[in-house]
Design a protein around this motif. Sequence first.
Motif, PDB file in Angstrom:
ATOM      1  N   TYR A  70     -28.972  15.167  44.915  1.00 51.59           N
ATOM      2  CA  TYR A  70     -30.404  15.391  44.996  1.00 51.59           C
ATOM      3  C   TYR A  70     -30.617  16.866  45.314  1.00 51.59           C
ATOM      4  CZ  TYR A  70     -35.327  14.433  45.745  1.00 51.59           C
ATOM      5  OH  TYR A  70     -36.693  14.402  45.611  1.00 51.59           O
ATOM      6  N   ARG A  72     -33.367  19.294  46.385  1.00 52.93           N
ATOM      7  CA  ARG A  72     -34.720  19.343  46.940  1.00 52.93           C
ATOM      8  C   ARG A  72     -35.218  20.784  46.889  1.00 52.93           C
ATOM      9  NH1 ARG A  72     -37.047  16.082  51.960  1.00 52.93           N
ATOM     10  NH2 ARG A  72     -39.037  17.131  52.100  1.00 52.93           N
ATOM     11  N   VAL A  80     -41.254  21.878  40.502  1.00 53.68           N
ATOM     12  CA  VAL A  80     -40.531  20.806  39.817  1.00 53.68           C
ATOM     13  C   VAL A  80     -40.926  20.772  38.343  1.00 53.68           C
ATOM     14  CG1 VAL A  80     -40.252  18.292  39.655  1.00 53.68           C
ATOM     15  CG2 VAL A  80     -40.201  19.424  41.891  1.00 53.68           C
ATOM     16  N   PRO A 105     -40.841  13.990  34.886  1.00 51.32           N
ATOM     17  CA  PRO A 105     -41.289  14.004  36.282  1.00 51.32           C
ATOM     18  C   PRO A 105     -42.234  12.848  36.589  1.00 51.32           C
ATOM     19  CG  PRO A 105     -41.576  16.161  35.278  1.00 51.32           C
ATOM     20  CD  PRO A 105     -41.230  15.214  34.180  1.00 51.32           C
ATOM     21  N   THR A 108     -43.615   9.967  43.394  1.00 50.57           N
ATOM     22  CA  THR A 108     -43.062   8.787  44.038  1.00 50.57           C
ATOM     23  C   THR A 108     -43.978   8.271  45.137  1.00 50.57           C
ATOM     24  OG1 THR A 108     -41.877   9.963  45.786  1.00 50.57           O
ATOM     25  CG2 THR A 108     -40.749   9.740  43.655  1.00 50.57           C
ATOM     26  N   MET A 112     -42.927  12.524  46.889  1.00 49.57           N
ATOM     27  CA  MET A 112     -42.160  13.557  46.190  1.00 49.57           C
ATOM     28  C   MET A 112     -42.547  13.559  44.716  1.00 49.57           C
ATOM     29  SD  MET A 112     -40.125  14.858  48.540  1.00 49.57           S
ATOM     30  CE  MET A 112     -38.760  15.672  47.725  1.00 49.57           C
ATOM     31  N   ARG A 113     -42.448  14.726  44.103  1.00 42.94           N
ATOM     32  CA  ARG A 113     -42.538  14.864  42.645  1.00 42.94           C
ATOM     33  C   ARG A 113     -41.097  15.046  42.199  1.00 42.94           C
ATOM     34  NH1 ARG A 113     -45.626  14.093  38.143  1.00 42.94           N
ATOM     35  NH2 ARG A 113     -45.455  15.775  36.649  1.00 42.94           N
ATOM     36  N   GLU A 114     -40.604  14.187  41.285  1.00 43.92           N
ATOM     37  CA  GLU A 114     -39.193  14.199  40.907  1.00 43.92           C
ATOM     38  C   GLU A 114     -39.001  14.064  39.401  1.00 43.92           C
ATOM     39  OE1 GLU A 114     -37.379  11.865  44.812  1.00 43.92           O
ATOM     40  OE2 GLU A 114     -37.509  10.812  42.902  1.00 43.92           O
ATOM     41  N   ARG A 126     -30.969  14.447  40.538  1.00 46.18           N
ATOM     42  CA  ARG A 126     -32.379  14.173  40.781  1.00 46.18           C
ATOM     43  C   ARG A 126     -32.944  15.419  41.456  1.00 46.18           C
ATOM     44  NH1 ARG A 126     -35.189  10.086  39.966  1.00 46.18           N
ATOM     45  NH2 ARG A 126     -33.463   8.637  39.830  1.00 46.18           N
ATOM     46  N   GLY A 128     -36.420  17.258  43.099  1.00 46.18           N
ATOM     47  CA  GLY A 128     -37.741  16.929  43.614  1.00 46.18           C
ATOM     48  C   GLY A 128     -38.262  17.936  44.614  1.00 46.18           C
ATOM     49  N   SER A 129     -39.549  17.798  44.876  1.00 47.43           N
ATOM     50  CA  SER A 129     -40.224  18.605  45.882  1.00 47.43           C
ATOM     51  C   SER A 129     -41.336  17.766  46.488  1.00 47.43           C
ATOM     52  CB  SER A 129     -40.811  19.873  45.256  1.00 47.43           C
ATOM     53  OG  SER A 129     -41.354  20.701  46.262  1.00 47.43           O
TER      54      SER A 129
END
Length: 136
Positions: A70, A72, A80, A105, A108, A112-114, A126, A128-129
């Motif tokens: 992951y 981040r 992202v 994207p 969640t 988070m935006r992933e 993966r 995300g931010s």
Amino acid sequence: MSRTVLTGRLAPIMPSRELSRTIAFYADLGFAADAHYPDDGYLILLRDEAELHFFHAPDTDPLSTAHAVYLRLGGGAHVVDALYEEWRSAGLSPDPYATPRLVEPDDTVYGMREFAVVDLDGNLLRIGSVLEATEG
């Protein structure tokens, strides 16, 4: 007893069926080989402060490997989205059954935006931010 503060970077170690193909794949995503030890079957890739390590594992099944990392990012959802657009230009398939592939994207339920990338060997990245509305 005092607690030791962790100040170093973490680097996942993932399998690669062929290290030279891994170098080429990740070069399209902006990574460069920092160290390549073909005799020892080891590779280190860097992009900015992100570091990925790979070990030679020719029998890896890309459809069943469970290796993942992951990443981040700071800066919110727009970072992202910008990285997703950059990596989308590398021509990765959006097909959910393809290997490699790029997953769009999504926001969640945990704030988070992933998005995700699955590489040639089935390793999941993966990215995300934190969504801006939940930062703080």
